[in-house]
Scaffold this motif. Structure first.
Motif, PDB file in Angstrom:
ATOM      1  N   GLY B 682       0.614  -1.782  -0.071  1.00 16.85           N
ATOM      2  CA  GLY B 682      -0.230  -0.278  -0.157  1.00 16.85           C
ATOM      3  C   GLY B 682       0.926   1.647   0.266  1.00 16.85           C
ATOM      4  O   GLY B 682       1.844   1.277   0.525  1.00 16.85           O
ATOM      5  N   SER B 683       0.489   2.687  -0.659  1.00 19.06           N
ATOM      6  CA  SER B 683       0.803   3.029  -0.864  1.00 19.06           C
ATOM      7  C   SER B 683       0.345   4.629  -0.328  1.00 19.06           C
ATOM      8  O   SER B 683      -0.907   4.881  -1.425  1.00 19.06           O
ATOM      9  N   ARG B 691      -4.919   2.350  -3.694  1.00 17.97           N
ATOM     10  CA  ARG B 691      -3.535   2.121  -2.621  1.00 17.97           C
ATOM     11  C   ARG B 691      -3.007   0.901  -3.023  1.00 17.97           C
ATOM     12  O   ARG B 691      -2.478   0.666  -2.211  1.00 17.97           O
ATOM     13  N   TRP B 692      -3.991  -0.242  -3.087  1.00 18.39           N
ATOM     14  CA  TRP B 692      -3.693  -1.651  -2.600  1.00 18.39           C
ATOM     15  C   TRP B 692      -3.203  -1.956  -3.821  1.00 18.39           C
ATOM     16  O   TRP B 692      -4.004  -2.150  -4.763  1.00 18.39           O
TER      17      TRP B 692
END
Lengths: 504, 1107
Positions: B682-683, B691-692
């Motif tokens: 995730g970022s 996101r993941w």
């Protein structure tokens, strides 16, 4: 720990940006700034438009080039690829300057829309915005709609049928193309709708668009309506001009050249300026470009209140000869610099060929230098009274009703200011369309009007000849389709709904 | 000893033995551990067949097995045990007699095993070193066929009574054993060759280590002894040319300048193409980034002292990098620093060198005489521009650059600990005057085994202080263009006494630029981490690991441009101060379980864990300009008295990465291997719904040489086939691009409302659907080794396809708040073949010779850029060039390599030369592009539509050739590097045209290449200027000598190195090797030769001293 929500700290999210009541004015200021600066750092840095050198991405700079370098009023000597296409009338959809202009025009429409989207009643309710800020915001919205209409006018004038979208358009979606007629109708409708919410003429702070600004834009729209829609609207043009003139708050600046000086914000003639300031509004486009690029050769930059010439812009003999007596004319509007310059142009790249034309300078009417030698204080007179006089006269001559005597009087006021005497005064018989086209050039040269005027008078492509038109020294006719610029190639790729203008 | 009681009822008859090697392998399989040993040490060892006890721990079993063998074991990490011979001083070299039962004579050597009578002996002394002359302590020395032996001492010396005509055997772990016939000599000195392949070599991989032979991914390690030597500031340079498919390009010759590293070609366009660096387990933030472009240091990796590095491990394929998930797409470089080991003696090492660098090849321009001749001939009216001087501007800006480096380290170990501490100082001048870099570094490494070796603690602390002097790089272009008939100095000049042109837009005096600019950056950086590795007591084979680390940077860049600098004619002086604080915190925690299932002949290793990394970067910047003083001496960075206008901007950027990862390695029959990894990543750089990401990989391997049918093929040491597949990501883009944000304008972009100037607030463009780039890759590999791996290497075939390319793309008007938005669009492909070969051509006692060759082919192509394409659409322009604003010379287009050059085809004359401009070649009465260029689309016009892709900057083939050897006390090494298929746009030549003399406001100088084209105006887009830039470069040549090899106490090696000795190339410009010249990882400007800081030729003298 799986928390990945990080709040930006040096920029603001839309949620917290409007926590401050000043944000609305700052956002509106940004829509105005779209005409003058190129990004969020002056004179360059954090640009709005990418893919081109930031100095070149400036709205006024690109608009000016498209309107002037394609005509007899200006040539430029720089060797940037694609720049000479303007003289040559052989631009393609890949031309980076046309692309930058297009991007700038639609960027302005997009941020105007964004402003309107963020100031709806629902949004203001949700942020509990109360009076008197709400009243203020109502006026801000009218101004944003004015600025959007202004850019849609540019879009339809330059590109014809264009993508059309308003504040209700969803983020991320490609808009549909609208016909020139539809865009025309939208601009007209908008200008009429916002009238009540705008300041009365000259009642607002300097720099802000008021009712007269909206009317002037409307007058320009009507004057060119036949080109844009096929339906002449000269009568409407005349009526709107009368509205402006009837406001009674504008007057000619006594000395013509003072309109283009560092303190021109004091002029009673300017209806809508693009403002610049040496310390607070800095860009490498706008007036920085117009003052510096016009200086070179033996000219002393200091005479113009600037720190150096960029050796770019000159004019052709067509403009010189439009003044009786050429560069020795008694018409005070002519500002040719001839020392070390030749009238003829054999090589466009040589600054000393073609007369220089330092119309805009960074010195005040009294001769004092502006606050910064690179970034002029001089504002660009986007709409001014003399233009309204000439539009009125043209509308009358083109059969829009009104009074020829009154039209003649307006033109003669300009002539008297130009000559300082009645030497240039006209009779009613002189008031012809051909004269008016020339007079508009003498009065408004280098003010970004020429291309539109030439098209309206049918002199831009198949008719009309001036040095280097079509890429040859003596000039040659060009194809009629060049009256519209192409939609940029990158735009056609991004938005497959768009249909390119014919022959591109 | 009761523990030796038979454990099994079905035990073999008492007294039965089996070879120790076999017993160890049994132990290894049973416990799922690695046992490292040196084959020869075990050769003659037999142990009781019943000595193995499954109920006991590994340690207890080993103790039992080795009790009487003269061997001991040491746990070097979890599940890995090293068997070595007992060090000096211990009770060792007891006769190799099995304690239990009678010795079972080896059939071959039964006779030799009889004790030899000592009556005819005499004493012989010996000294054992490695090939570099470093003494080797702890080497076993015995008389062949006897139990008579000893061990070398700290200085590598020993002495032993031997019988006449004896043969001495020297052996040590990690070294190839050697036999020497004594032949009545009183002393024997020998150098032992490392024999790393005899060990079950362990390589570091992401979150752990693996036996090299079990690795299924493409993992290559370069260790300290193979590093390039020389004046190396940036650690990357240590392995340049050493790893197949890894292109390491210095972007310029600036000391400590940036490097572009491409592992198997670039996968991205607007996200970074640089690999992820992990230093001792800390993934670092390596972009030399500043939001306003004013970076404090040249290359963040410079904070690492090359002398502290033990090895680089390059993870190339997805099977190896998928464990790094969203950061694995460009490959991963694991850097391991040197450590001290338990049981080591205290040693002090000093490394030092001095270097001198000179300009290898600069731009060639007209001299004063040629220049004035050209003006007189072509533009006589411009003769007033001809001055009376004759200045070689190039000579005026370059210098012989001196450098020095010192590194001092101390290593040693206690019973359960090892330590290493080092300090380093490096000072390197650049060949462009005033450029210089300095680094002071310290490092501390500590390793401690606690709780009866159940808990291992590793602590790494590194710190560096770097100081950089930046020379204004514009001086290089200005030197090439400045009028050579003008002097450097002019007493009457208002510009600090330097001659300057009257016209503001003319080139500036480059010497003045160098002399008057003060531009310095300093940076403190510390990287550190603590790793705990705990073997959980309640389940054999299960261990828990914790890694807590940080990477802190704090620095500033300060530049002072006085009003008397010519370029300051608009801003009237400028002070710019950019501070930077970057904080990167990392926490990894994971469990590893390793278990052998003997019944199934299987070993399973499973790793699973969690990783958290948080980056927070703060960039305050101050700008002061418009000075009231012209006196530069009075002006200082901290003296704002003269500054009339100021600006402050602070940018704060943050991002966070969170991941869950797992890996399983499965080995069956020691022949069939499988690795499966998965990472869920995730970022914070992406919106909630994107996101993941999940990044899986799978690989299988087959150790063919372990097949029974090859048991007799002793010539075959290694044969392994590998097939791997995986998905990796790239998230290296600016922060917050998925979020609608507002950016306040500064004080110079205000708008006048009446008497007031109002600051602005701008909504920024964004793409809420932004997500990672995903690279799918497949790798097929073959590792081979023959004759005890004297000839070894690998062949790899790969295919990488990157989807959802992060690209700053033109969006439809109305769809967003900018014309270009970073979004996911398009696909890029890289295909390639890599080959490596290592050969020990000569491996004798007094002479060795090794050759290493790497070669790699890569083909790169843009497969797709957008969903629907207008047939007339040319592509996206890239590659800004010098000359004319906004001109570009490269393109991204489907079906073409990334950044293919995009040019016209120049028509040629009968001799093959490009047609000159200004001539109506086609006789149509007008001068236009149709006279010069081909009408490629056949529409009768020559315009933009007739530009076409033409070659690309990326090389098709990369080669590296390393060779080295020893002859007696002398050693030598050489590294040659070559590229083919790479092209360069020679901007220095394309800029040249007669108009520079005739119509430029101020005539400027031209390169000598002008003579070949003689264009009237620049023909920037002619294919003439896209030049073949293949090259062979002699990167490094080193000769060393160990003159004091007989000294007991002091070891000394002196060496001399020459770097960049020659380049063979058809390219006409100064240097064919052009990296990314944009200075930004996210913006590529490859293969454009625009007044680059030239690479130096460096000569160096160095010493290594240890005691």
């Amino acid at each position: 720990c799986t928390d990945l929500d990080l709040e930006p700290q040096s920029s603001l999210t839309s949620d917290n940006a409007f926590a401050s009541p000043d944000a609305y004015q700052a956002f509106l200021a940004r829509v105005y700034a779209g005409l003058s600066v190129s990004g969020q750092q002056g004179p360059s840095g954090d640009p709005d438009i990418k893919g081109i050198d930031e100095g070149f991405s400036n709205y006024l700079r690109q608009y000016w080039k498209a309107q002037e370098l394609t005509t007899d009023e200006a040539v430029i000597g720089w060797s940037d690829a694609g720049l000479s296409d303007y003289h040559d009338h052989d631009w393609t959809a890949a031309n980076q300057f046309i692309t930058a202009l297009y991007n700038r025009v639609f960027y302005q429409i997009s941020i105007s829309n964004e402003f309107l989207q963020e100031t709806t009643d629902e949004k203001l309710d949700s942020r509990a915005v109360g009076e008197p800020l709400r009243t203020q915001i109502r006026r801000f919205r009218a101004e944003a709609r004015f600025l959007r209409a202004l850019s849609y006018w540019h879009a339809l004038d330059l590109f014809g049928p264009v993508p059309f979208y308003t504040e209700t358009h969803p983020h991320g979606e490609a808009p549909d193309q609208a016909s020139r007629q539809d865009v025309f109708a939208f601009v007209e409708r908008e200008l009429l709708a916002i009238e009540a919410d705008l300041y009365a003429p000259r009642q607002g702070p300097y720099g802000r668009a008021d009712r007269a600004a909206a009317w002037t834009l409307l007058a320009k729209l009507y004057l060119n309506a036949e080109v844009y829609t096929g339906q002449p609207r000269y009568g409407d043009c005349r009526v709107v001009c009368e509205q402006i003139l009837g406001a009674g708050v504008y007057a000619l600046t006594p000395v013509y050249l003072h309109l283009f000086r560092a303190d021109n914000h004091t002029s009673p003639e300017i209806i809508f300026p693009i403002t610049f300031d040496g310390l607070h509004t800095q860009t490498f486009g706008g007036m920085t470009f117009l003052t510096h690029a016009a200086v070179g050769g033996r000219m002393d930059a200091a005479d113009y209140g600037i720190d150096g010439g960029w050796w770019g812009l000159r004019t052709t003999r067509a403009l010189v000869e439009r003044f009786p007596g050429g560069s020795a004319t008694a018409d005070g509007r002519a500002t040719f610099y001839t020392d070390g310059q030749t009238l003829e142009i054999d090589a466009l790249s040589d600054f000393t060929q073609g007369y220089a034309l330092p119309k805009f300078t960074n010195r005040t009417a009294a001769g004092a230098a502006g606050s910064h030698a690179t970034f002029p204080d001089t504002d660009f007179p986007f709409f001014r009274l003399a233009d309204v006089y000439l539009m009125y006269a043209e509308a009358v001559v083109r059969g829009g009703g009104g009074d020829r005597v009154r039209a003649l009087a307006y033109v003669n006021q300009l002539r008297e200011r130009a000559y300082g005497t009645t030497e240039g005064t006209l009779t009613e018989a002189d008031l012809t369309l051909a004269f008016l086209l020339d007079e508009r050039s003498r009065e408004l040269y280098w003010e970004g009007q020429r291309r539109t005027d030439l098209i309206r008078f049918g002199q831009f492509t198949t008719h009309g000849r001036w040095p280097w038109k079509g890429g040859v020294k003596e000039g040659k006719p060009t194809e009629a389709f060049r009256e519209l610029f192409p939609l940029p190639a990158s735009e056609l790729l991004a938005n497959p709904k768009l249909i390119q203008n014919p022959h591109y | 000893d009761s523990s030796f009681a038979p454990a099994h009822d079905d035990a073999a008859p008492p007294g039965a033995t089996l070879p120790l090697r076999e017993a160890l392998l049994r132990l290894q399989t049973h416990f799922g551990i690695d046992i490292l040993f040196e084959e020869t040490a075990l050769d003659r060892q037999e142990v009781p067949r019943d000595a193995f006890d499954a109920k006991q721990s590994v340690e207890q079993n080993l103790t039992t097995l080795l009790h009487a063998t003269g061997l001991q074991f040491r746990k070097i990490k979890h599940n890995t045990f090293l068997i070595k011979e007992l060090p000096a001083g211990d009770t060792l070299l007891a006769p190799h007699r099995p304690l239990f039962g009678a010795p079972v004579p080896n059939e071959d050597t039964a006779a030799d095993k009889e004790p030899t009578a000592l009556s005819e002996t005499y004493a012989i002394s010996g000294r054992v070193t490695d090939v570099r002359g470093m003494p080797l302590p702890g080497v076993n020395v015995w008389e062949k066929g006897t139990t008579n032996g000893t061990v070398t001492n700290r200085e590598g010396r020993c002495s032993l009574p031997v019988s006449e005509g004896a043969v001495l055997v020297f052996s040590a772990v990690g070294f190839r054993p050697q036999e020497v016939r004594v032949a009545n000599r009183a002393s024997v000195d020998i150098a032992l060759r490392e024999n790393v392949l005899a060990l079950n070599e362990v390589v570091v991989v992401g979150y752990g280590a693996q036996r090299k032979e079990d690795v299924t991914g493409v993992v290559e390690t370069v260790e300290v002894q193979s590093f390039n030597q020389g004046a190396i500031v940036t650690p990357d340079q240590l392995i340049s040319g050493k790893v197949a498919g890894v292109q390491i390009t210095q972007n310029s010759g600036e000391p400590g300048g940036q490097t572009s590293v491409r592992i198997r070609g670039g996968t991205s366009i607007n996200a970074s193409n640089e690999p992820l660096y992990v230093i001792d387990g800390v993934p670092i933030d390596n972009a030399p980034f500043n939001p306003r472009g004013f970076t404090a240091g040249r290359n963040p990796l410079n904070a690492l002292n090359p002398a502290d590095i033990e090895s680089f491990t390059v993870l190339k394929d997805a099977s190896a990098t998928a464990i790094y998930g969203s950061r694995g797409a460009n490959g991963v470089i694991l850097i391991t620093t040197k450590k001290g080991h338990a049981g080591e003696d205290v040693r002090v090492h000093y490394d030092g060198w001095v270097s001198a660098a000179t300009l290898a090849r600069g731009a060639s321009v007209l001299n004063a005489e040629q220049f004035s001749h050209l003006i007189r001939e072509q533009a006589p009216e411009r003769a007033p521009f001809i001055g009376t001087a004759a200045t070689d501007w190039s000579r005026a800006i370059y210098q012989t650059a001196w450098g020095q480096n010192h590194a001092l380290s101390l290593t040693g170990g206690g019973k359960h600990s090892g330590y290493r501490a080092s300090v380093g100082f490096m000072d390197q001048n650049g060949i462009l005057k005033t450029s210089r870099t300095q680094r002071t570094s310290v490092s501390l490494g500590l390793r401690e085994d606690l709780l009866n070796d159940q808990l291992r603690l590793d602590l790494h602390l590194k710190g560096a202080y770097a100081y950089d002097w930046f020379a204004p790089l514009t001086a290089i272009g200005h030197a090439a263009r400045f009028n050579p008939t003008q002097p450097v100095y002019d007493a009457d000049s208002p510009w600090s006494g330097f001659y300057e042109e009257a016209n503001d837009l003319a080139p500036k005096n480059p010497v003045a630029e160098l002399a008057l600019t003060r531009d310095q950056g300093q940076q403190y950086r510390s990287i550190g981490n603590l790793q705990l590795d705990y073997q959980l007591p309640w389940l054999t084979g299960l261990s828990a690991k914790l890694n807590v680390g940080y990477d802190l940077q704090n620095g500033d860049r300060k530049r002072l441009l006085p009003t008397t600098l010519r370029s300051q004619y608009t801003t009237h002086g400028e002070i710019r101060v950019a501070d930077v604080t970057r904080t990167n915190k990392v926490l990894d925690t994971y469990l590893t379980y390793r278990r052998a299932f003997e019944a199934f002949q299987s070993t399973v290793e499973m790793t699973g864990g969690y990783s958290y990394q948080d980056f927070r970067n703060v960039y305050p910047e101050y700008l002061g300009f418009d000075f009231s003083s012209t006196l530069q001496n009075e002006l200082g960075f901290d003296n704002p008295r003269y500054v009339r206008q100021t600006e402050h901007v602070t940018t704060v950027l943050a991002n966070r990465l969170i991941a869950f990862f797992g890996r399983m390695n499965y080995t069956w029959k020691d022949r069939y291997l499988m690795t499966v990894t998965v990472r869920r990543d995730g970022s914070s750089r992406f919106g909630r719904s994107h996101r993941w990401g999940t990044f899986p990989s799978a690989a299988v391997g087959w150790r063919v040489n372990n097949e029974p049918f090859l048991a007799q093929a002793t010539w075959l040491s290694t044969l392994k086939l590998r097939l791997g597949w995986g998905v990796t990501g790239n998230q290296d883009i600016p922060d917050y691009r998925f979020l609608p944000t507002y950016m306040p304008g500064d004080g110079r972009t205000q708008v006048q409302f009446g008497d007031e100037f109002v600051s602005t607030l701008r909504p920024n463009g964004y793409d809420p659907n932004l997500k990672w780039e995903a690279t799918r890759s497949v790798n097929l590999g073959l590792e081979y080794g023959f004759w005890q791996n004297r000839l070894s290497g690998a062949v790899e075939l790969y295919h990488k396809k990157t989807d959802d390319l992060l690209f700053e793309v033109a969006v439809p008007a109305g769809a967003n708040l900018s014309n270009l938005i970073l979004t996911n669009i398009g696909t890029v492909e890289n295909r390639g073949l890599e080959f490596s070969l290592n050969s020990k051509v000569v491996a004798r006692q007094r002479a060795t010779w090794e050759v290493g060759l790497v070669a790699a082919y890569n083909h790169n192509q843009v497969l797709r850029l957008a969903g629907s394409v207008d047939p007339d659409f040319q592509g996206y322009p890239t590659g800004l060039i010098f000359g004319g604003t906004g001109n570009t010379v490269q393109i991204l287009r489907e079906g073409e390599p990334v950044n293919a050059f995009f040019v016209f085809r120049h028509k040629l004359d009968a001799n093959g030369n490009p047609l000159p401009d200004g001539v109506d070649h086609n006789g149509d009465g007008v001068l236009n592009p149709a006279d010069l260029y081909q009408d490629l689309n056949g529409d009768g016009l020559v315009n933009e539509q007739d530009r076409a892709p033409f070659h690309a900057p990326a090389p098709q083939m990369l080669y590296g050739l390393t060779s080295g050897g020893t002859v007696g006390p002398f050693d030598w090494s050489v590294t040659l590097r070559a590229q083919t298929g790479n092209y360069v746009y020679n901007n220095g030549a394309s800029y040249a045209a007669l108009s520079r003399i005739t119509t430029e406001i101020t005539p400027t100088n031209l390169p000598t290449s002008y003579a070949a084209t003689q264009f009237l105006v620049p023909q920037y887009f002619s294919d003439r200027f896209v030049e073949r830039a293949s090259f062979v470069r002699l990167d490094n040549l080193t000769v060393g000598c160990n003159p004091l090899s007989r000294s007991e106490l002091v070891q000394l090696r002196v060496y001399a190195t020459a770097q960049n000795l020659f380049v063979l190339t058809p390219y006409s410009g100064p240097d064919p090797e052009i990296g990314n010249i944009s200075g930004k990882t996210e913006e590529m400007r490859y293969g454009i030769d625009d007044a680059l800081y030239p690479r130096a030729r460096t000569f160096l003298l160095g010493i290594h001293l240890s005691f």
